[in-house]
Structure formats: C-alpha cells, structure tokens
Design an enzyme around this catalytic site. Sequence first.
Site, PDB file in Angstrom:
ATOM      1  N   TRP A 192       0.796  -1.275  -0.099  1.00 38.45           N
ATOM      2  CA  TRP A 192       0.105  -0.082   0.104  1.00 38.45           C
ATOM      3  C   TRP A 192       0.851   1.292   0.044  1.00 38.45           C
ATOM      4  CZ3 TRP A 192      -4.577  -1.630  -1.016  1.00 38.45           C
ATOM      5  CH2 TRP A 192      -5.725  -0.688  -1.078  1.00 38.45           C
ATOM      6  N   ASP A 193       0.213   2.464   0.106  1.00 40.51           N
ATOM      7  CA  ASP A 193       1.056   3.203   0.076  1.00 40.51           C
ATOM      8  C   ASP A 193       1.648   4.004   1.113  1.00 40.51           C
ATOM      9  OD1 ASP A 193      -1.312   4.516   0.970  1.00 40.51           O
ATOM     10  OD2 ASP A 193      -1.608   6.067  -0.425  1.00 40.51           O
ATOM     11  N   TRP A 194       1.447   3.321   2.322  1.00 40.88           N
ATOM     12  CA  TRP A 194       2.168   3.341   3.699  1.00 40.88           C
ATOM     13  C   TRP A 194       2.809   2.044   4.118  1.00 40.88           C
ATOM     14  CZ3 TRP A 194      -0.666  -0.332   5.531  1.00 40.88           C
ATOM     15  CH2 TRP A 194      -1.951  -0.464   5.172  1.00 40.88           C
ATOM     16  N   ASN A 456     -14.044   0.696   0.906  1.00 39.89           N
ATOM     17  CA  ASN A 456     -13.098   1.981   0.939  1.00 39.89           C
ATOM     18  C   ASN A 456     -12.904   2.496  -0.266  1.00 39.89           C
ATOM     19  OD1 ASN A 456     -11.068   3.950   2.261  1.00 39.89           O
ATOM     20  ND2 ASN A 456     -10.064   2.957   0.817  1.00 39.89           N
ATOM     21  N   GLU A 457     -13.532   3.437  -0.775  1.00 38.67           N
ATOM     22  CA  GLU A 457     -13.278   4.389  -1.914  1.00 38.67           C
ATOM     23  C   GLU A 457     -13.714   3.764  -3.335  1.00 38.67           C
ATOM     24  OE1 GLU A 457     -10.004   7.356  -0.029  1.00 38.67           O
ATOM     25  OE2 GLU A 457      -9.157   5.802  -1.397  1.00 38.67           O
ATOM     26  N   GLU A 554     -11.565  10.996   6.241  1.00 40.81           N
ATOM     27  CA  GLU A 554     -10.159  10.642   5.762  1.00 40.81           C
ATOM     28  C   GLU A 554      -9.729  12.230   5.524  1.00 40.81           C
ATOM     29  OE1 GLU A 554      -8.554   7.921   3.088  1.00 40.81           O
ATOM     30  OE2 GLU A 554      -9.536   6.109   4.007  1.00 40.81           O
TER      31      GLU A 554
END
Length: 880
Positions: A192-194, A456-457, A554
């Site tokens: 993921w981006d984190w 989510n999204e 968020e």
Amino acid sequence: MYWCACALLFSGVWSVAPPVPDQLSLSGTWTLSSHDGALVLPAEVPGCVHSALLREGLIQDPYFRFNDVSYRWIALENWTYSTTFAASAQLRAKQEVELIFDGVDTVASITLNGNLVGKTDNMFRRYDFSIRELLKEADNLLQVQFLSPVVYASERSRAHQSYRVPPECPPDVQKGECHVNFIRKEQSSFSWDWGPSFPTVGLWRSVRLEAFDTLQLQQLSYLPLYNGSGSQWELQVELLVDAVRTTGVQVAFSMSELDLEQVFQTQFLSGRTKKTFTFHIQKNSQVRLWWPSGHGDQPFYKLSVRVFGDGLLMLNREVKVFFRTVELIQDPIPGSPGLSFYFKINGKPIFLKGSNWIPAHAFQDQVTPAVLKNLLQSAVDANMNALRVWGGGVYEQDLFYDMCDEMGIMVWQDFMFACAMYPTEADFIQTVREEVVQQVGRLKSHPSIIIWSGNNENEAALATNWFNISTPQRPVYVKDYVTLYVDNIQKIVLKEDPSRPFLVSSPTNGVESEREGWVAADPYDPHYGDVHFYSYLSDCWDWTTFPRTRFASEYGFQSWPSFSTLQPVSVKEDWTFGSNFSSHRQHHENGNQQMLQQAALHFHLPNSTDPLRRFTDTLYITQVMQAQCVKAQTEFYRSSRSQIVEGKGHTMGALYWQLNDIWPAPSWSSLEFGGKWKMLHYFARSFFAPLLPVSVEDDGALVIYVVSDLSADLKLRVVVTVHSWANLDPVCSRTSDLQVVPGSSAVALYKQPVAALLAGCGRCTRLTCLLTFHLEDSAGSWRGSDNYHFLSSPREAEGLQRANITVKVQQDGAAFSVTLQSSSVAAFVWLDAGNIPGRFSSNGFLMLSRNKTVGFEAWRPTSAAELSRSLTVTTLRDVY
C-alpha cells in the site's frame, strides 16, 4: 416457547455438570516445509511463514532495509504446515468431531491421514470440517498445503478473460504484487502507499478439535433494541448451534441486575441451526447505557445462558451485555441543500473525533495484547472517541473490539474491500457471503461498532474513473458493484443486524448515492455523506482550501518517524533524505518531495552541514509540518459543527488518516511503529480536547471560536495574549465579554481586525509577534485547552533567536519530570527520549516562559540518569 417459574431451574434440580465438548487444541509448534522440501523448520500456530523463518534465523528482520523486496520469494513459494496428534478413545467415542480453523491465510488444501477434508480460499472465514471417521488413536497426520497467494491471485485474474478487473497492479513506487482483488486476503498485504508487500501465508488464528455427543455452540450473540414508541428495551439473543440429531431443549436466560429470568422451550434440528430469543426488559428497570469516551461510562450486565436437555445441563455460557442505541441521521438542513450526516448515540448527537486504523503489523501473529492496549490507550489519551477500521486490512481480533467496548471507542467498521473493482463469479460471491455472515455474527454484539461500511473508496473510484474505464464498459462495472455490495453484502448485513446503519461505501453521499443508483455523480459532494480529502501542495494553513463537509472520514499529511524508530531497520549510509533507503521506504509517489514543499511554505528547511544532523532535523521538520497541517484542518472541521456557510457545514466528524503504522517508514500516522507519539499525536490531544478555542483569519480579522463537546452550557470569555518573538515577557492581552457557549456547539466568541489588535499593543507587527489565547469562566479560572495563532509564517518571524534550553530530569517513584529553562522564545520544542519507550505529558509546544515542567511516562523500567543521557531537545530555530 413458554414462560416458567425459574426458581426450579436454579435450585439445583439440574445439578449435573455440563458435558463440555471435548476440545483438543492443535495450536502450538507445527512443522513447516517448502514445496521442494529444501526448507523444513518448526513453525508456531497461530503464525505465518515469515515469522517462522525469522524465529529460526533463516531470514533477517523482514523490516530491515530492503528486505521487503529481498524476501519476495517467500510469498511466491508453496508451503505446507503439518502436525501429528493423538486422539483419545474418549474423544473418538463422541458422536461428532469437528476440525476447526479460526483463520487460514489463505488458499489451502487440508488433509488428515492422507484424506482431503476441505479447501480454503478466504482469510476472513472460519472453517470447520467433520472428521470423526478419519481419526485414529495415535499419529494422526494433519497437513495444510498452501498455494502461493501471489500466484493464485494471478491465475484467478488470467481466468477472468471477459473483461479486466482493475487495478491490475499497484503503482511501481509501492514495490508490490498484482491482482490482490482476486483473493480474499488482507488487501494491503500485497503493498500500500504506507506499507510493504508481505503477502503472508499461514495459520493466522487458532486450530482445534471439538467433539460432542449432542450439541455444540458455534456462536452466541445478542442485540439490544430500543422501542422508542414504547420506551422499552428488548434483547435479542441468538444461538448458533450444531446438533448431532434433532434435540428438544430448554434455554434459560438470567440477567439478575435487571430482574431477567426466563426459560424457552425449543428444539435444535439436526445440523446447524440458528435460534433467536427475544425478551423485554421491564419498563421500570433503570438500564445503564454505554457511552462513547468523554460522554459517559461504559457499564455492562452479565447474561447467563444455559441449555438443558434430558435433565442435564448441556451448554453454559456467560457474556457481557451492553445497552446503547445508534442512529445515522441524514435529514434536510434549513438553509442548506443536501442532507445532514451525523451519529446519535442514545439519542444524543455526537461529534466523532479520531482517526483511521490500519493493521498494526504485517504479520498478525505479532499483534499482541500489549500492542493493542498501547495503541488504543494512546487514542483515548488524545481525546479520541472513534476509530475507522479501514477496509484494506483485516477484521480485527476479538480483543481489539473488547478493548474498544471498555474504553468507549466508537468503531466505524469497513468490510475488507478497498480501492479496487472486484470479480463477481459465483464462487467469489459465495465465499464473500460466508465471510460477511460470519464477521457480522462475530462482531455485532460489540457496542463500540456503530456502523458497517461496504468498502473503502470504491464508489469514488467508479464515479471519478480512477481506472480509465471506457464509457460503453461502465455499466458492467456498476452492475458488479451493485451485485457485490448491495445485492449481497448489504442484504446480509440488514438481515443479520437490524441495530446499526449500513453504508455501501466511504466516501459516499449516503442516501443520495442510493437515489443515484448507488454510484453518485460526485461522492465527494460536501452537502452529503462523508468526504475523503487530500491536498498536499495547497497551503495547509489556508482554511479556505478545506471542504466544509458534513463529515470528514479521511484527511491528512505525511511525516517521517523518529530516528530511534528508523535506526534498528537501517544503517549509517541510509541516514540522508536522498538515500536509496529513504526513497525505498516512501511508497507514496513524490511523497518525500511533497513533505519538503509543504514544510517550505512556512519553515526554513534544515541546512546543517553534518549529514546525520541534517537528516534528523529533516525528520523533525516533517513532523512539525504534519502536526500543524492536521491541526489546522481538524480545528476547521470542529469549528464548522454549528455553521452553515454558503450551504455547507454542520460538520460532525473528523477522522484523520491515520492513527498507527504497520512498519517503520514515512506515512500519515500520528503513532510510529512501536507506539511512539509523533508531534501530531501530542497536537491531537489538544485539538480534540472537549473544550477548545480555535482561531481563523477571515478578511483580515481574527475570529476565535469556542468548540464544546460538553453537555452543559458555559459562560466563558476569550483571553488573547500578544507575545514578541524576541522576548519572553508578554506584550499585552485582550479579553472578550462573557458569553454563553451552548453545550455541543461551536460559536464565535471573539472577532477583531488583526491590524487593530496590534495597533493598540506596543510596536508589534505580523512579523515580530504571535498570539496565544485561552478560555476563562466568570471566576477567572482557565477552562479547556489553550491555543496559539501565528500572524505570519515562522520562516518570516523577526526576532526569533536560537534558544539556550537547559534540562533537568527528576524521578519520583515510577514517574519522571523534565524541567526546561529557556533564555528566549522557542517554537515547536521537541523532547525525544531516544530508544526509551514512553511519552511526555506535553511536547512540540511553544516555549513562551522561562520555565516549563513536563512529565514522562516510561513504558519500560528506566532511571533519571538513563533518561537524561537519552533525552534530546530540538526547537525550530535549531534546524537552520
């Protein structure tokens, strides 16, 4: 069903001890082998392959340097877990023996003594298999043969040839694996981006045998339901039971504190049966209610459930029961187009203050009770009352929700679908349906969970065409979206749990999205539902860039963690902002550059000629930037709770992204991996305070709002103090008139043109002075948290000197105090205890007095001498 006099039940007539199903735990040490047998090693269950390899010294710390890429091979391999066990004659004599896996990660074939007993394809399901006929007395060989999750996902994607199901792969910067949407597994485990790409393999929950002759209780759940028209509580209790044969029973319920004693006569049919029992709580009973943190206590009652058959006690359980109601209000607002979006708990509108929760470790077996307690306690200690369990991770372990119940943390619970389209083949839908039934059944008794959300999204991804789907193809994807989230997930949730609201997605326009066919034209419309908002290059101090939304679920900015968090996973050559390591650890495109660009808008960037000092100063300045950015945005949302401006406002939730970290790396978190508080988390304790003054500048005027989460009205005034950057003595102060601040509101209490404020205050200018402000009651006592307001960017501050700060550490029992003395004003004073885990009572503060004492709570034994040696102090003026 019938009523009966229960005195007989509890007088000892049925005094025989219940025949508890024989249980044999198979958790513990198994044998793990690679596909070709080249690797054979012991492995703990629950656990995963990575943890086993690490424990045996066959790999380094997977989080060290570039090991996320170096260890890709682990997830590309097929692995087998095996164990042998003895089955006693007593166990084998039972009428039914079930092999139960509470969590299999993920795609596996299970054999017992060479016989295939079943297959698994979903990390989020419990699996049970009937195995009585396959057992022998000794040396029963149980094997779980896992397929590579990466290879499986790729093969499932290739088999889906009629149309693509995007995204095929994550962005290159994430260094991840492809097609994670084709496997029912923690979506962020492919990157993921984190976070890193560690597609885990293993038995991540417990394994056991359960043997019984008549009945086995699979699940006990309850729902408290309040009848508003009749002003009466009722309790629905649900028993999910496996029966060897159709069995007539009596089910006795007792909750002595509420004078509830009732018996039902019923029968459980052969096989798996779900029975729901409903009873009314007497109207004259004063039911104690569960409240979110900051709004009341979290009391519970004990419910005893006993099942009798043939004069014998067959099942006996005791559970905690909490009473609370939750409503999601989406109603018209006078003077505003659109609809409201806020939660009522026990009939009271509650502003949700908190953050978003991600998996606390890439390897779930390492998420210990201590880790959970530390993270959740840190959330409550920062005045949070809500966390959103984000849909790309896992449905958390039972203990997580138990702790949230006890601490008063409201949970927004996503289902585990995130940032992707998903297939809708029959087998995929079927395993998802079972997943949803099981998870809702497991979790619905927790009062902390106040809403279910389907994904989510994914609505936003469809609506704004993240994946470049052509217009002619779009109906196919909308149909799949509705099939999965509406026709299946929502339908199941509404049947299984009538006590909570359900949203199909986040962000969403809620009922407006439903009206538009479940995919709104603009799911980010601030007039409806919840909003996710990110803008990394706009000036984050400019409140006019923020959406005046109904609910912000968020928003956030990145920062780097402390050097003490990075040091164990790096080496000296990594300790520059331009190193390969710093680039590798950043999984968000241009993330490192965006942090510095945002910081440079208001701060001088570090310029030390010493590489290590420049690196640690850069870590510090990213944390200052992040803390200030999220502070500005959160205070804007809190101050908007009572306002409608140009048809927008009535904001009733602020959940920043994100609370915690999965590994030591740059991210949006306020808690570093390991639990250390970033500057943002210290700021959160202030900006989420129940009573808070916040400031904005509007057309040259300073406006100070008072935000109150308290129930009672208060009479308050604002005291504004003007300080010089060059001198520790205040320049002047201004006080507003006493005004009533209604409970649960945000009202403007002070407004004055900045020019007029400064004109009457010495020789202050925007560049030479700054403001602090606090609240006082009629007696002159301080109330709530204090705050500050910069009149210019600190990079333009005139008179700010490099402070000479001395520190003295003292110990009093287990507590420590740190006393600072400063020669001049200092901004963003940061105390760092190095590798001593713990937290300070205050940090990242403005030093506007000569002396300040803060406390330090150590999370391991230490001494004043060790803390003195480890402690460093950094201020804004130290970095340039």
